[in-house]
Design a protein around this motif. Structure first.
Motif, PDB file in Angstrom:
ATOM      1  N   ASN A  58      -3.392  68.107 -13.804  1.00 20.82           N
ATOM      2  CA  ASN A  58      -2.183  67.358 -14.077  1.00 20.82           C
ATOM      3  C   ASN A  58      -1.697  66.347 -12.933  1.00 20.82           C
ATOM      4  O   ASN A  58      -1.392  65.273 -13.225  1.00 20.82           O
ATOM      5  CB  ASN A  58      -1.037  68.294 -14.056  1.00 20.82           C
ATOM      6  CG  ASN A  58      -1.127  69.283 -15.352  1.00 20.82           C
ATOM      7  OD1 ASN A  58      -1.572  68.874 -16.237  1.00 20.82           O
ATOM      8  ND2 ASN A  58      -0.259  70.382 -15.285  1.00 20.82           N
ATOM      9  N   ASN A  59      -2.326  66.681 -11.823  1.00 15.81           N
ATOM     10  CA  ASN A  59      -2.268  65.465 -10.662  1.00 15.81           C
ATOM     11  C   ASN A  59      -3.155  64.222 -10.950  1.00 15.81           C
ATOM     12  O   ASN A  59      -2.522  63.196 -10.771  1.00 15.81           O
ATOM     13  CB  ASN A  59      -2.966  66.092  -9.311  1.00 15.81           C
ATOM     14  CG  ASN A  59      -1.895  67.155  -8.874  1.00 15.81           C
ATOM     15  OD1 ASN A  59      -0.772  67.120  -9.085  1.00 15.81           O
ATOM     16  ND2 ASN A  59      -2.525  67.985  -8.083  1.00 15.81           N
ATOM     17  N   TYR A  60      -4.109  64.364 -11.709  1.00 15.61           N
ATOM     18  CA  TYR A  60      -5.139  63.230 -12.046  1.00 15.61           C
ATOM     19  C   TYR A  60      -4.332  62.412 -13.215  1.00 15.61           C
ATOM     20  O   TYR A  60      -4.496  61.374 -13.142  1.00 15.61           O
ATOM     21  CB  TYR A  60      -6.622  63.780 -12.398  1.00 15.61           C
ATOM     22  CG  TYR A  60      -7.264  64.079 -11.283  1.00 15.61           C
ATOM     23  CD1 TYR A  60      -7.713  63.343 -10.349  1.00 15.61           C
ATOM     24  CD2 TYR A  60      -7.603  65.489 -10.945  1.00 15.61           C
ATOM     25  CE1 TYR A  60      -8.569  63.792  -9.184  1.00 15.61           C
ATOM     26  CE2 TYR A  60      -7.855  65.958  -9.741  1.00 15.61           C
ATOM     27  CZ  TYR A  60      -8.651  65.202  -9.095  1.00 15.61           C
ATOM     28  OH  TYR A  60      -9.374  65.671  -7.895  1.00 15.61           O
ATOM     29  N   VAL A  61      -3.928  63.230 -13.982  1.00 14.34           N
ATOM     30  CA  VAL A  61      -3.018  62.593 -15.376  1.00 14.34           C
ATOM     31  C   VAL A  61      -2.012  61.765 -14.887  1.00 14.34           C
ATOM     32  O   VAL A  61      -1.730  60.296 -14.984  1.00 14.34           O
ATOM     33  CB  VAL A  61      -2.591  63.598 -16.326  1.00 14.34           C
ATOM     34  CG1 VAL A  61      -1.690  63.035 -17.191  1.00 14.34           C
ATOM     35  CG2 VAL A  61      -3.642  64.499 -16.885  1.00 14.34           C
ATOM     36  N   ALA A  62      -1.173  62.292 -13.677  1.00 13.18           N
ATOM     37  CA  ALA A  62      -0.120  61.331 -13.253  1.00 13.18           C
ATOM     38  C   ALA A  62      -0.472  60.342 -12.176  1.00 13.18           C
ATOM     39  O   ALA A  62      -0.053  59.280 -12.484  1.00 13.18           O
ATOM     40  CB  ALA A  62       0.757  62.559 -12.369  1.00 13.18           C
ATOM     41  N   LYS A 102       0.387  56.725 -13.198  1.00 11.61           N
ATOM     42  CA  LYS A 102       0.912  55.728 -12.173  1.00 11.61           C
ATOM     43  C   LYS A 102       0.176  54.430 -11.966  1.00 11.61           C
ATOM     44  O   LYS A 102       0.569  53.426 -11.915  1.00 11.61           O
ATOM     45  CB  LYS A 102       1.016  56.507 -10.841  1.00 11.61           C
ATOM     46  CG  LYS A 102       1.892  55.659  -9.719  1.00 11.61           C
ATOM     47  CD  LYS A 102       1.886  56.518  -8.622  1.00 11.61           C
ATOM     48  CE  LYS A 102       2.526  55.795  -7.415  1.00 11.61           C
ATOM     49  NZ  LYS A 102       2.817  56.623  -6.274  1.00 11.61           N
ATOM     50  N   ALA A 103      -1.220  54.600 -12.124  1.00 11.13           N
ATOM     51  CA  ALA A 103      -2.086  53.497 -11.647  1.00 11.13           C
ATOM     52  C   ALA A 103      -2.024  52.640 -12.935  1.00 11.13           C
ATOM     53  O   ALA A 103      -1.914  51.350 -12.738  1.00 11.13           O
ATOM     54  CB  ALA A 103      -3.691  54.040 -11.752  1.00 11.13           C
ATOM     55  N   SER A 104      -1.839  53.129 -14.101  1.00 12.37           N
ATOM     56  CA  SER A 104      -1.772  52.041 -15.430  1.00 12.37           C
ATOM     57  C   SER A 104      -0.459  51.244 -15.212  1.00 12.37           C
ATOM     58  O   SER A 104      -0.387  50.035 -15.642  1.00 12.37           O
ATOM     59  CB  SER A 104      -1.549  52.932 -16.666  1.00 12.37           C
ATOM     60  OG  SER A 104      -2.978  53.557 -16.781  1.00 12.37           O
ATOM     61  N   THR A 105       0.767  51.847 -15.121  1.00 20.03           N
ATOM     62  CA  THR A 105       1.717  51.164 -14.731  1.00 20.03           C
ATOM     63  C   THR A 105       1.976  50.135 -13.907  1.00 20.03           C
ATOM     64  O   THR A 105       2.237  48.861 -13.736  1.00 20.03           O
ATOM     65  CB  THR A 105       2.899  52.010 -14.460  1.00 20.03           C
ATOM     66  OG1 THR A 105       3.227  53.148 -15.286  1.00 20.03           O
ATOM     67  CG2 THR A 105       4.300  51.358 -14.200  1.00 20.03           C
TER      68      THR A 105
END
Length: 211
Positions: free
Chosen positions: A2-6, A10-13
């Protein structure tokens, strides 16, 4: 995970705000699904196999090597038991067979501490990996990106990255190293994710990516 998904959300944003051209690519391709690869030795083994040959040839040779090593993922213990001739029999060149054995030796001798690399800095990981014959900075960068999922790695010498930037920015010629570095400055601290989108952008036309 889940940490990587988050992190990648955030990276995409960040990337969409920082780079309007990349925003179009991100919205077209969708979320970045990168996550750490569990089998670190196998990832490095595959990287050596893949050097300077086509993707299809690399897949065939690696599949044979995987089968030769036995059930489960290839490990240093399994590979070291194979003779040079056995490694050559699956299609490895003489040089690559030597590299593969050296990788296994370095891991078994604890000179390359794959089990501890998630605790090491990017520079420390690179320093250990490039001790292995056949592993240079590019392979270390791929390991950091795909093996450890480090978020801010930028392989500026990679032709796929250069070609992807050329497509995204609609450049007449493939950009040189310095141009790529300057463009990527706006992607920090998520250059790994931006690089992934550069590769995927090319896959819209060709199905085979670097991994």
């Amino acid at each position: 995970m889940n940490n990587y998904v988050a992190t990648f959300k955030k990276a995409s944003t960040h990337l969409k705000k920082a780079d309007p051209r990349l925003k179009t690519v991100i919205e077209s391709i969708g979320p970045c699904p990168l996550k750490p690869y569990r089998y670190r030795f196998a990832l490095l083994l595959r990287s050596i196999v893949s050097q300077q040959i086509s993707t299809s040839a690399a897949r065939t040779i690696y599949k044979r090597l995987h089968a030769l090593s036995g059930k489960g993922q290839p490990t240093a213990e399994k590979i070291i038991r194979l003779s040079h001739e056995e490694l050559r029999s699956v299609g490895l060149s003489n040089q690559k067979a030597t590299y593969v054995h050296h990788l296994a030796e370095m891991v078994l001798e604890n000179n390359v501490r794959l089990h501890k690399m998630h605790l090491m800095s990017d520079a420390e990981v690179t320093e250990e990996l490039i001790q292995v014959k056949g592993i240079g900075n590019w392979t270390a960068q791929m390991f950091l990106m795909f093996g450890l999922c480090r978020p801010d790695i930028f392989p500026h010498d990679d032709l796929g990255i250069q070609n992807g930037i050329q497509v995204i920015y609609e450049l007449k010629t493939r950009p040189d190293k310095q141009t790529c570095i300057e463009i990527a400055e706006r992607w920090q601290p998520y250059r790994t994710v931006a690089s992934w989108y550069c590769w995927r952008c090319l896959e819209m036309e060709t199905p085979d990516g670097p991994w």
